[in-house]
Motif scaffolding. Structure first.
Motif, PDB file in Angstrom:
ATOM      1  N   ASP A   1      -9.354   5.470   5.243  1.00 20.40           N
ATOM      2  CA  ASP A   1      -9.057   4.066   4.951  1.00 20.40           C
ATOM      3  C   ASP A   1      -7.608   3.856   4.540  1.00 20.40           C
ATOM      4  O   ASP A   1      -7.224   2.751   4.148  1.00 20.40           O
ATOM      5  CB  ASP A   1      -9.984   3.552   3.845  1.00 20.40           C
TER       6      ASP A   1
ATOM      7  N   LYS B   1      -6.142   5.307   1.956  1.00 24.61           N
ATOM      8  CA  LYS B   1      -6.001   5.381   0.494  1.00 24.61           C
ATOM      9  C   LYS B   1      -5.687   6.801   0.059  1.00 24.61           C
ATOM     10  O   LYS B   1      -6.300   7.761   0.515  1.00 24.61           O
ATOM     11  CB  LYS B   1      -7.278   4.902  -0.212  1.00 24.61           C
TER      12      LYS B   1
ATOM     13  N   GLU C   1      -5.843  10.004  -2.026  1.00 28.76           N
ATOM     14  CA  GLU C   1      -6.895  10.646  -2.823  1.00 28.76           C
ATOM     15  C   GLU C   1      -6.391  11.835  -3.631  1.00 28.76           C
ATOM     16  O   GLU C   1      -7.100  12.337  -4.486  1.00 28.76           O
ATOM     17  CB  GLU C   1      -8.050  11.088  -1.913  1.00 28.76           C
TER      18      GLU C   1
ATOM     19  N   ASP D   1       0.819  -1.211   0.000  1.00 25.37           N
ATOM     20  CA  ASP D   1       0.000   0.000   0.000  1.00 25.37           C
ATOM     21  C   ASP D   1       0.855   1.263   0.000  1.00 25.37           C
ATOM     22  O   ASP D   1       0.438   2.301   0.517  1.00 25.37           O
ATOM     23  CB  ASP D   1      -0.929   0.013   1.224  1.00 25.37           C
TER      24      ASP D   1
ATOM     25  N   VAL E   1      -4.420  11.430   2.262  1.00 23.16           N
ATOM     26  CA  VAL E   1      -4.844  10.043   2.461  1.00 23.16           C
ATOM     27  C   VAL E   1      -6.158  10.062   3.236  1.00 23.16           C
ATOM     28  O   VAL E   1      -6.305  10.801   4.203  1.00 23.16           O
ATOM     29  CB  VAL E   1      -3.757   9.259   3.230  1.00 23.16           C
TER      30      VAL E   1
ATOM     31  N   GLN F   1       0.335   3.763  -4.933  1.00 22.64           N
ATOM     32  CA  GLN F   1      -0.992   4.369  -5.088  1.00 22.64           C
ATOM     33  C   GLN F   1      -0.948   5.538  -6.071  1.00 22.64           C
ATOM     34  O   GLN F   1      -1.874   5.716  -6.872  1.00 22.64           O
ATOM     35  CB  GLN F   1      -1.519   4.839  -3.726  1.00 22.64           C
TER      36      GLN F   1
END
Length: 186
Positions: free
Chosen positions: A159, A161, A163, A16, A156, A21
């Motif tokens: 979650d 992730k 963005e 991750d 981030v 990402q």
């Protein structure tokens, strides 16, 4: 003109990682404009001339992908003001002759560089070191625009992730510029 082929090399093995990402966001953005593949470099062994010919299967696989690509986009984290050892090892393998009679796959290949880090410095220092290495391998580095995102954790979500709330326009500008850069070399 056929769609151009871009391969991405992410200098982090973490599943991750922010840079992975970031590469995936770039991949989504260029969909329809170019073919974009993120290479898995997790199986590339440490460079060792004792196993150079024939090269290990994982090395042969990434060499073939880079060989047919129109450009290589590096997503480089910054570790101690340098790019990662994983990325250096991959470039070391790619910079070696493909075979005893064929040159290496990086020469004259267009390259773009991006990076994101949780810290303050972004990846500027690592990118400058990476430009030096890529220039030595005779890659054609697109120096402008390069993308270095500091304070990546501020973009981030809950979650974990990425963005890219504040930086997406810069990534998209770089993607379009790299596609144009490649097309203008053909």
């Amino acid at each position: 003109m056929d769609k151009i082929n871009i391969v991405a090399i992410v200098g982090s093995l973490r599943k991750d990682s922010l840079n992975l990402q970031l590469a995936k966001i770039a991949q989504s953005y260029v969909e329809g404009k170019a073919n974009f593949e993120i290479l898995n470099i997790s199986g590339v062994p440490f460079f060792n001339q004792d196993i150079e010919y024939p090269a290990p299967e994982e090395v042969q696989r990434i060499r073939e992908k880079v060989k047919v690509a129109d450009g290589v986009w590096f997503f480089a984290p910054e570790y101690n003001h340098f790019f990662s050892g994983v990325l250096k090892n991959t470039i070391d393998w790619l910079s070696r002759p493909f075979s005893e009679v064929e040159g290496h796959v990086l020469s004259r290949k267009p390259a773009a560089i991006s990076g994101i880090t949780p810290g303050l410095s972004g990846t500027l220092v690592a990118q400058d070191h990476l430009v030096t290495l890529l220039s030595f391998t005779n890659m054609d580095v697109m120096n402008r625009p390069r993308l270095s995102i500091a304070h990546g954790m501020e973009q981030v979500n809950e979650d974990g992730k990425l963005e890219l709330t504040a930086s997406s326009s810069y990534l998209f500008k770089q993607a379009d510029a790299f596609i144009d850069y490649i097309k203008n070399r053909k």
